[in-house]
Enzyme design. Structure first.
Site, PDB file in Angstrom:
ATOM      1  N   GLY A  10      77.573 106.266 119.834  1.00 32.25           N
ATOM      2  CA  GLY A  10      77.058 107.331 120.707  1.00 32.25           C
ATOM      3  C   GLY A  10      75.550 107.446 120.626  1.00 32.25           C
ATOM      4  O   GLY A  10      74.885 106.719 119.881  1.00 32.25           O
ATOM      5  N   ILE A  12      73.344 109.799 119.415  1.00 34.11           N
ATOM      6  CA  ILE A  12      72.699 110.102 118.142  1.00 34.11           C
ATOM      7  C   ILE A  12      73.290 109.255 117.017  1.00 34.11           C
ATOM      8  O   ILE A  12      72.581 108.808 116.113  1.00 34.11           O
ATOM      9  CB  ILE A  12      72.804 111.625 117.861  1.00 34.11           C
ATOM     10  N   ASP A  31      84.142 104.155 116.584  1.00 34.47           N
ATOM     11  CA  ASP A  31      84.040 104.900 117.835  1.00 34.47           C
ATOM     12  C   ASP A  31      85.226 104.536 118.718  1.00 34.47           C
ATOM     13  O   ASP A  31      85.786 103.443 118.598  1.00 34.47           O
ATOM     14  CB  ASP A  31      82.719 104.538 118.562  1.00 34.47           C
ATOM     15  N   ASN A  35      82.645 107.925 125.251  1.00 34.63           N
ATOM     16  CA  ASN A  35      81.385 108.322 125.883  1.00 34.63           C
ATOM     17  C   ASN A  35      80.255 107.389 125.458  1.00 34.63           C
ATOM     18  O   ASN A  35      79.107 107.807 125.275  1.00 34.63           O
ATOM     19  CB  ASN A  35      81.033 109.778 125.494  1.00 34.63           C
ATOM     20  N   ASP A  58      90.089 105.793 116.786  1.00 36.46           N
ATOM     21  CA  ASP A  58      90.116 107.154 117.325  1.00 36.46           C
ATOM     22  C   ASP A  58      90.359 108.111 116.166  1.00 36.46           C
ATOM     23  O   ASP A  58      91.331 107.947 115.423  1.00 36.46           O
ATOM     24  CB  ASP A  58      91.240 107.277 118.364  1.00 36.46           C
ATOM     25  N   SER A 124      75.239 122.228 116.178  1.00 35.67           N
ATOM     26  CA  SER A 124      74.382 122.463 117.344  1.00 35.67           C
ATOM     27  C   SER A 124      73.821 123.873 117.351  1.00 35.67           C
ATOM     28  O   SER A 124      74.461 124.804 116.850  1.00 35.67           O
ATOM     29  CB  SER A 124      75.210 122.250 118.620  1.00 35.67           C
ATOM     30  N   TYR A 150      83.076 123.829 124.146  1.00 35.65           N
ATOM     31  CA  TYR A 150      82.315 122.835 123.360  1.00 35.65           C
ATOM     32  C   TYR A 150      81.637 123.531 122.183  1.00 35.65           C
ATOM     33  O   TYR A 150      81.805 123.127 121.028  1.00 35.65           O
ATOM     34  CB  TYR A 150      81.278 122.123 124.236  1.00 35.65           C
ATOM     35  N   LYS A 154      82.200 123.553 117.803  1.00 29.77           N
ATOM     36  CA  LYS A 154      81.173 123.400 116.759  1.00 29.77           C
ATOM     37  C   LYS A 154      81.290 124.548 115.736  1.00 29.77           C
ATOM     38  O   LYS A 154      81.223 124.337 114.530  1.00 29.77           O
ATOM     39  CB  LYS A 154      79.773 123.397 117.375  1.00 29.77           C
ATOM     40  N   ASN A 199      75.029 116.658 132.101  1.00 24.41           N
ATOM     41  CA  ASN A 199      74.653 118.074 132.286  1.00 24.41           C
ATOM     42  C   ASN A 199      73.212 118.301 131.868  1.00 24.41           C
ATOM     43  O   ASN A 199      72.559 119.201 132.354  1.00 24.41           O
ATOM     44  CB  ASN A 199      75.477 118.979 131.328  1.00 24.41           C
ATOM     45  N   ASN A 200      72.763 117.510 130.883  1.00 23.48           N
ATOM     46  CA  ASN A 200      71.502 117.853 130.233  1.00 23.48           C
ATOM     47  C   ASN A 200      70.279 117.432 131.057  1.00 23.48           C
ATOM     48  O   ASN A 200      70.341 116.516 131.874  1.00 23.48           O
ATOM     49  CB  ASN A 200      71.430 117.202 128.841  1.00 23.48           C
ATOM     50  N   GLY A 297      74.400 131.480 132.065  1.00 21.93           N
ATOM     51  CA  GLY A 297      74.536 131.256 130.611  1.00 21.93           C
ATOM     52  C   GLY A 297      73.284 130.760 129.946  1.00 21.93           C
ATOM     53  O   GLY A 297      73.191 130.750 128.722  1.00 21.93           O
TER      54      GLY A 297
HETATM   55  C1  WQD Z   1      67.764 122.430 129.071  1.00 23.44           C
HETATM   56  C2  WQD Z   1      66.985 123.237 130.090  1.00 23.44           C
HETATM   57  C3  WQD Z   1      68.317 124.174 131.850  1.00 23.44           C
HETATM   58  C4  WQD Z   1      69.411 120.461 133.852  1.00 23.44           C
HETATM   59  C5  WQD Z   1      72.718 122.108 125.846  1.00 23.44           C
HETATM   60  C6  WQD Z   1      73.872 122.475 125.000  1.00 23.44           C
HETATM   61  C7  WQD Z   1      73.519 122.362 123.553  1.00 23.44           C
HETATM   62  C8  WQD Z   1      72.933 120.997 123.240  1.00 23.44           C
HETATM   63  C9  WQD Z   1      71.794 120.657 124.180  1.00 23.44           C
HETATM   64  C10 WQD Z   1      74.614 119.588 122.257  1.00 23.44           C
HETATM   65  C11 WQD Z   1      67.747 124.505 130.489  1.00 23.44           C
HETATM   66  C12 WQD Z   1      67.310 123.178 132.399  1.00 23.44           C
HETATM   67  C13 WQD Z   1      68.883 121.373 132.949  1.00 23.44           C
HETATM   68  C14 WQD Z   1      68.929 120.438 135.182  1.00 23.44           C
HETATM   69  C15 WQD Z   1      67.407 122.205 134.644  1.00 23.44           C
HETATM   70  N1  WQD Z   1      73.896 119.979 123.329  1.00 23.44           N
HETATM   71  N2  WQD Z   1      67.891 122.215 133.341  1.00 23.44           N
HETATM   72  N3  WQD Z   1      67.938 121.304 135.521  1.00 23.44           N
HETATM   73  O1  WQD Z   1      71.362 124.026 127.918  1.00 23.44           O
HETATM   74  O2  WQD Z   1      69.405 123.935 126.303  1.00 23.44           O
HETATM   75  O3  WQD Z   1      71.622 122.962 125.638  1.00 23.44           O
HETATM   76  O4  WQD Z   1      72.327 120.784 125.501  1.00 23.44           O
HETATM   77  O5  WQD Z   1      74.620 120.043 121.166  1.00 23.44           O
HETATM   78  O6  WQD Z   1      74.686 122.523 122.806  1.00 23.44           O
HETATM   79  O7  WQD Z   1      74.194 123.825 125.239  1.00 23.44           O
HETATM   80  O8  WQD Z   1      70.214 121.836 127.359  1.00 23.44           O
HETATM   81  O9  WQD Z   1      69.472 119.937 128.726  1.00 23.44           O
HETATM   82  O10 WQD Z   1      71.401 121.368 129.572  1.00 23.44           O
HETATM   83  O11 WQD Z   1      69.092 122.280 129.586  1.00 23.44           O
HETATM   84  O12 WQD Z   1      66.508 122.987 134.988  1.00 23.44           O
HETATM   85  O13 WQD Z   1      69.377 119.638 136.056  1.00 23.44           O
HETATM   86  O14 WQD Z   1      66.848 122.467 131.281  1.00 23.44           O
HETATM   87  O15 WQD Z   1      68.406 125.309 132.698  1.00 23.44           O
HETATM   88  O16 WQD Z   1      66.792 125.537 130.664  1.00 23.44           O
HETATM   89  P1  WQD Z   1      70.628 123.297 126.855  1.00 23.44           P
HETATM   90  P2  WQD Z   1      70.102 121.288 128.847  1.00 23.44           P
END
Ligand code: WQD
Length: 336
Positions: A10, A12, A31, A35, A58, A124, A150, A154, A199-200, A297
């Site tokens: 993965g 990290i 692994d 992912n 697994d 986290s 998620y 943790k 998502n990040n 959130g």
């Molecule tokens: C960062 C900032 C978004 C996408 C999450 C998990 C946390 C950890 C890290 C694992 C926020 C903004 C994002 C986009 C944006 N993961 N953003 N447009 O939410 O701080 O934390 O990931 O451990 O557990 O909760 O990280 O990268 O999702 O968002 O503006 O398309 O970027 O609003 O302010 P987050 P993120």
């Protein structure tokens, strides 16, 4: 004696294997490639010039884990394996509780059976209750009951580790609370390459600048911050990987016992717009983005107070936001 790394291919986990091998550790990785890509173990060996014993396994399959412990002399475990997409966890909670919790219990039971009692867990910052009393988060700040499945996994795994350390005074555990890991190894050979839709922030920026997305959206610019966008503590994945080497040394120390929590961050907050600006500057490009609505959130601002990790682990982040943005882009271009 070897260190076992779960989730070793993965994002990290792979960077941590590189740093462990670089300091001469005997590393065994496994692994299930849910992912991550199955060519990562070979890339780790190519990068380090060292051999990595690797199993496709697994953590929820007892026979898989038993085989690894039977075939190797393992004195410690660094545990990364687990599903980690916030959005997916809301849609599929049972998949997250089943995999992340059950898998961890299988791993801990195997450790107990084989007399392995040194444990480093990938936790986290999401375990903290937001908004907190201050954006500068310390390890003794209030933890949240739940925010999304998620994050709850943790929390539950941290509680399991604390309970095991109470029941067994030989069990030594470091719970590493990551803030926002980004970037890639400067070789461009390994980096963040999640399956599916990320998502990040950083993976989305990379998809926007490599044409995989037409543009990206900044989730809100009406927060109570200097430029109106959310502030986070972005941490270079190589710095984070080195923190795991330091934590492994700590849990192996004779005098270390129990379960200790450590915030892993730079101690510096960076806003979304500041990150985008740094990314554009260091890579000489423009990111196609629009300003959209807030994401439900999201907290306006938080970043780590990293003093405990510095004092007890002898670790502090060294790389800056420009290093993170450059390495992330270099990896994306080389692996497009
Ligand atoms: C960062 C900032 C978004 C996408 C999450 C998990 C946390 C950890 C890290 C694992 C926020 C903004 C994002 C986009 C944006 N993961 N953003 N447009 O939410 O701080 O934390 O990931 O451990 O557990 O909760 O990280 O990268 O999702 O968002 O503006 O398309 O970027 O609003 O302010 P987050 P993120």
């Amino acid at each position: 004696m070897a260190v076992l790394v779960s989730g070793a291919s993965g994002f990290i986990g792979s960077h941590t294997c590189v740093e462990l091998l670089n300091v001469g550790e005997d590393v065994i990785g496994f692994d299930n490639f849910y992912n991550s890509k199955d060519d990562i173990p070979k890339k780790i060996e190519k990068l380090t010039g060292k051999s990595l014993k690797f199993y496709k396994a697994d953590m929820c399959v007892k026979a898989d884990i038993h085989k690894i412990f039977t075939e190797n002399e393992i004195d410690s475990v660094i545990h990364f394996a687990g599903y980690k997409a916030v959005g997916e966890s809301v849609a599929k909670p049972l998949m997250y509780y089943g995999n992340n919790i059950d898998g961890t219990v299988v791993l801990l039971e195997a450790m107990k059976e084989f007399g392995c009692d040194r444990f480093v867990f990938s936790s986290s910052a999401t375990v903290y209750k937001f908004p907190a009393v201050s954006p500068a988060i310390k390890e003794d700040f209030e933890l949240t009951a739940t925010n999304h499945p998620y994050g709850t996994t943790k929390m539950i795994i941290e509680n399991i580790c604390r309970d095991v350390s109470i029941s067994d005074d030989k069990f030594a555990c470091a719970l590493l609370r990551y803030f926002n890991p980004v970037g890639a190894h400067d070789s461009g050979v390994i980096g963040e390459n999640p399956n599916g839709i990320p998502n990040n922030l950083m993976p989305i920026v990379l998809k926007a600048v490599t044409g995989q997305l037409p543009s990206m959206t900044v989730f809100g610019n009406d927060y109570p911050t200097p430029d109106g966008t959310c502030i986070r503590d972005y941490l270079h994945v190589v710095d984070l990987a080195k923190a795991h080497v330091a934590a492994l040394n700590k849990v192996r120390e004779e005098g270390f016992s129990g379960c200790a929590e450590y915030n892993l961050g730079t101690g510096k907050g960076t806003s979304v717009l500041e990150l985008l600006t740094a990314f554009e500057k260091v890579n000489g490009l423009k990111i196609p983005y629009i300003i959209g609505k807030r994401r439900p959130g999201d907290a306006a601002e938080y970043y780590a107070v990293p003093e405990k990790a510095e004092q007890e682990l002898g670790w502090r982040a060294e790389l800056n936001i420009e290093d993170m943005c450059k390495s992330a882009y270099d990896f994306a271009v080389k692996n497009a």
